[in-house]
Structure formats: structure tokens, C-alpha cells
Design an enzyme around this catalytic site. Structure first.
Site, PDB file in Angstrom:
ATOM      1  N   GLY A 108       0.800  -1.221   0.000  1.00 28.58           N
ATOM      2  CA  GLY A 108       0.000   0.000   0.000  1.00 28.58           C
ATOM      3  C   GLY A 108       0.833   1.270   0.000  1.00 28.58           C
ATOM      4  O   GLY A 108       0.290   2.369  -0.097  1.00 28.58           O
ATOM      5  N   GLU A 143       5.242  -5.985   3.003  1.00 22.99           N
ATOM      6  CA  GLU A 143       5.272  -6.525   1.636  1.00 22.99           C
ATOM      7  C   GLU A 143       5.180  -5.413   0.600  1.00 22.99           C
ATOM      8  O   GLU A 143       4.291  -5.430  -0.253  1.00 22.99           O
ATOM      9  CB  GLU A 143       4.091  -7.484   1.428  1.00 22.99           C
ATOM     10  CG  GLU A 143       3.942  -8.567   2.456  1.00 22.99           C
ATOM     11  CD  GLU A 143       2.619  -9.313   2.291  1.00 22.99           C
ATOM     12  OE1 GLU A 143       2.111  -9.426   1.163  1.00 22.99           O
ATOM     13  OE2 GLU A 143       2.081  -9.762   3.310  1.00 22.99           O
ATOM     14  N   PRO A 144       6.053  -4.414   0.649  1.00 22.89           N
ATOM     15  CA  PRO A 144       5.929  -3.314  -0.315  1.00 22.89           C
ATOM     16  C   PRO A 144       6.122  -3.816  -1.738  1.00 22.89           C
ATOM     17  O   PRO A 144       7.064  -4.555  -2.004  1.00 22.89           O
ATOM     18  CB  PRO A 144       7.069  -2.358   0.063  1.00 22.89           C
ATOM     19  CG  PRO A 144       7.575  -2.837   1.380  1.00 22.89           C
ATOM     20  CD  PRO A 144       7.238  -4.282   1.489  1.00 22.89           C
ATOM     21  N   ASP A 194      -5.173  -0.481 -12.256  1.00 19.98           N
ATOM     22  CA  ASP A 194      -4.457   0.195 -11.167  1.00 19.98           C
ATOM     23  C   ASP A 194      -4.874   1.659 -11.021  1.00 19.98           C
ATOM     24  O   ASP A 194      -4.246   2.404 -10.274  1.00 19.98           O
ATOM     25  CB  ASP A 194      -2.943   0.085 -11.425  1.00 19.98           C
ATOM     26  CG  ASP A 194      -2.124   0.378 -10.183  1.00 19.98           C
ATOM     27  OD1 ASP A 194      -2.571   0.019  -9.081  1.00 19.98           O
ATOM     28  OD2 ASP A 194      -1.052   0.994 -10.314  1.00 19.98           O
ATOM     29  N   CYS A 230      -7.117  -3.774 -32.016  1.00 21.68           N
ATOM     30  CA  CYS A 230      -8.325  -3.453 -32.780  1.00 21.68           C
ATOM     31  C   CYS A 230      -9.366  -2.715 -31.945  1.00 21.68           C
ATOM     32  O   CYS A 230     -10.318  -2.156 -32.484  1.00 21.68           O
ATOM     33  CB  CYS A 230      -8.944  -4.744 -33.302  1.00 21.68           C
ATOM     34  SG  CYS A 230      -9.456  -5.845 -31.955  1.00 21.68           S
ATOM     35  N   TYR A 259       2.562  -2.776 -11.683  1.00 27.24           N
ATOM     36  CA  TYR A 259       1.298  -3.238 -12.269  1.00 27.24           C
ATOM     37  C   TYR A 259       1.181  -2.829 -13.738  1.00 27.24           C
ATOM     38  O   TYR A 259       0.190  -2.237 -14.158  1.00 27.24           O
ATOM     39  CB  TYR A 259       0.116  -2.720 -11.434  1.00 27.24           C
ATOM     40  CG  TYR A 259       0.278  -3.089  -9.983  1.00 27.24           C
ATOM     41  CD1 TYR A 259       0.228  -4.417  -9.601  1.00 27.24           C
ATOM     42  CD2 TYR A 259       0.542  -2.131  -9.018  1.00 27.24           C
ATOM     43  CE1 TYR A 259       0.421  -4.786  -8.278  1.00 27.24           C
ATOM     44  CE2 TYR A 259       0.736  -2.489  -7.694  1.00 27.24           C
ATOM     45  CZ  TYR A 259       0.674  -3.815  -7.335  1.00 27.24           C
ATOM     46  OH  TYR A 259       0.872  -4.179  -6.028  1.00 27.24           O
TER      47      TYR A 259
END
Ligand SMILES: Cc1ncc(COP(=O)(O)O)c(C=O)c1O
Length: 287
Positions: A108, A143-144, A194, A230, A259
Site C-alpha cells: 500500500g 510486503e511493499p 491500477d 483493434c 502493475y
């Protein structure tokens, strides 16, 4: 070590794992984040005690608590509130005779570009006293994701087609549609998944490397930038302002590490972008 947030998960783990170490993932208030996870993950505070009791009954070791406030958090107080909830879970475990020894602060945190409006330092300022008072002797991990990778990548794209949109009347100005070799189905999937906002800059103009320089006399034109597939949804921006570009020119987008290419597809037969690893100064980098 594995996380759990519901009873089924504990029963499954009991069946398939001889000696698991489990981490209870708590539900957080993720309303202060761009990408919200709470609808999918996290045990509500009302059920954490019964989950701990079930783990105990199944003889499954619970070693800690984890949370994720949601990715792209824009309010550091969300971390404080999550730590308060974690303290409650630790206390519940202690009442059940279980000893938890680890708290996982999840992700986060902002990328180095701080596009969410808060900095890592501001979050640390909130977390430091909260952890000191509520978890003075607990092992803390995190957990960055975005924080580490966002600024590690710059995306360079080639203009392979353009269309001039003539002005409708004399007062209006002409604008341009540029078609590039990356789009919503590739690295720019971050626009959709994202909630990203990206900003194009000119990298190569008429064969000249212009990174960080003003192009032409600074004159710009309204433009839209489209991906290669397309699909007419495959648009990067509809209201850009850029110097006039030609086919063969290059654009670049900063801070495209999080991301992006990791979730890129090969839809319509377009290959994923080539990644060049370098520690070379930007102005020396040859494409
Ligand atoms: C469990 C878990 N940890 C860490 C992360 C990384 O999050 P962020 O990039 O916001 O730091 C994610 C992202 O989805 C996640 O699901």
C-alpha cells in the site's frame, strides 16, 4: 507460512499440510486506497476470535497477523487503524492461550513518484509510534510492491501511425491521433486495473534523442494516444498536449514499473515489450 481469513481455508490446510504456520489476514478499512482488496480478502473483526479458536481446535499453529490497507493508499491513518485492529487480534489470541509473534504490515506504500499524494516517510511517521506502543516486542515485516518497482521502469513507445484531425471551424485548431506500440492490453493495463494516470513526454523527435529537453519552440497540440489493438477502448489518453509528432518518433512514460508489464497480454498478436536493464545515465541510453 500462509495466510488465512476464513474457516474453509483452515479446514483445507488441515487436510493437506502436516505442519502449517498460519497468519491471520485481517480486514482493513480500504476506503482510503485506490485499489481496494477488502471485498475479496480479510477476516472481519467480528470473526477473528472464532477463527483463532477454530485454528486451536484443529491444532493449527497461528504465528501472526497480516493486513493490506489497499494498494495506492492515500491516507496514512489507514495504517494506524489497521495496527489497532491487529492489536485486538493479538489480544484475542493471548486470551485463547496462543502466542502470536509476527505482524505483517502488507503493501500500500506509494511509488517513488508519490502519485497518491502521501510519501513513504509520512506513513513511517504514523507507523513508528503505533508499533512502538502497541507492538514493542513483535517481529514486524511488510510486503511493499509498488514502492520498490514503480520508479525502476521507464516505458519507451514508438509512434507507428498518426492521423490529423482537421479543425471543424476556423477558430478551432487541428489535433492529432497517435498510435503507439503499447496499449491497454499491454503495459497500460495499469490504466484499467491500477487506476493509474500516465503522462507522455517526447523521447526521440526526428531521430534526435530529446529526453528531458524542450522540443521545438515549446508549441504543443491537442492529441489522443491509442494502443495498437483493434479495440477502440484501447486508448491511453484522449486529452494530451504534445509537440507535433511524426511516425517513427518515440515517447516515454516515467514510473511505469508497478502493475504494468507484469500483467501485459499478447492480445491481437502483439508481443510483450522488451525490457532493457540498465544502470546507465538516462541521457546515454540508446534505444
Ligand atoms: C498480499 C499482497 N501483498 C503485497 C502487495 C503489494 O502491494 P503494493 O504494491 O500496494 O505495495 C499486494 C498487491 O496486490 C498483495 O496482494
Amino acid at each position: 507460512m500462509m495466510t488465512f481469513d476464513n474457516a474453509d481455508e483452515l479446514h483445507k490446510i488441515k487436510k493437506w499440510h502436516a505442519n502449517p504456520q498460519m497468519v491471520l489476514r485481517e480486514l482493513t478499512d480500504d476506503s482510503r486506497s485506490l485499489c481496494r482488496f477488502g471485498v475479496k480478502f480479510g477476516a472481519h473483526p467480528e470473526v477473528t476470535r472464532s477463527l483463532l479458536q477454530l485454528a486451536k481446535d484443529l491444532d493449527i499453529e497461528v504465528v501472526g497477523v497480516s493486513f493490506h490497507v489497499g494498494s495506492g493508499c492515500f491516507d496514512a491513518s489507514a495504517f494506524h487503524d489497521a495496527v489497532v485492529t491487529a492489536r485486538k487480534v493479538f489480544d484475542e489470541a493471548a486470551e485463547l492461550g496462543m502466542h502470536l509473534e509476527m505482524l505483517d504490515l502488507g503493501g500500500g506504500y506509494p511509488g517513488a513518484d508519490c502519485s497518491t499524494g502521501i510519501t513513504f516517510a509520512q506513513i513511517a511517521d504514523v507507523l513508528r509510534p503505533a508499533l512502538a506502543s502497541m507492538f514493542p516486542a513483535t517481529r514486524i515485516i511488510a510486503e511493499p510492491g509498488r514502492y520498490f518497482v514503480s520508479n525502476a521502469y521507464t516505458l519507451a513507445v514508438n509512434v507507428h501511425a498518426r492521423r490529423v484531425v482537421e479543425a471543424k471551424d476556423q477558430e478551432a485548431a487541428k489535433s492529432f491521433m497517435y498510435y503507439i506500440n503499447e496499449g491497454l492490453y499491454s503495459s497500460f493495463n495499469c490504466l484499467y486495473f491500477d487506476h493509474a494516470h500516465v503522462s507522455p513526454k517526447v523521447l526521440v523527435k526526428d531521430g534526435v534523442y530529446v529526453h528531458g529537453q524542450e522540443v521545438g519552440n515549446g508549441e504543443t497540440h491537442a492529441c489522443s494516444i491509442w494502443g495498437p489493438t483493434c479495440d477502440s477502448m484501447d486508448v491511453i489518453t484522449r486529452d494530451g498536449q504534445l509537440p507535433e509528432l511524426d511516425v517513427g518518433d518515440w515517447l516515454y512514460f516515467d514510473a511505469m514499473g508497478a502493475y504494468t508489464v507484469a500483467a501485459a497480454s499478447t492480445f491481437n498478436g502483439f508481443r510483450r515489450c522488451h525490457v532493457i536493464w540498465t544502470n546507465t545515465e538516462a541521457h546515454r541510453l540508446l534505444i
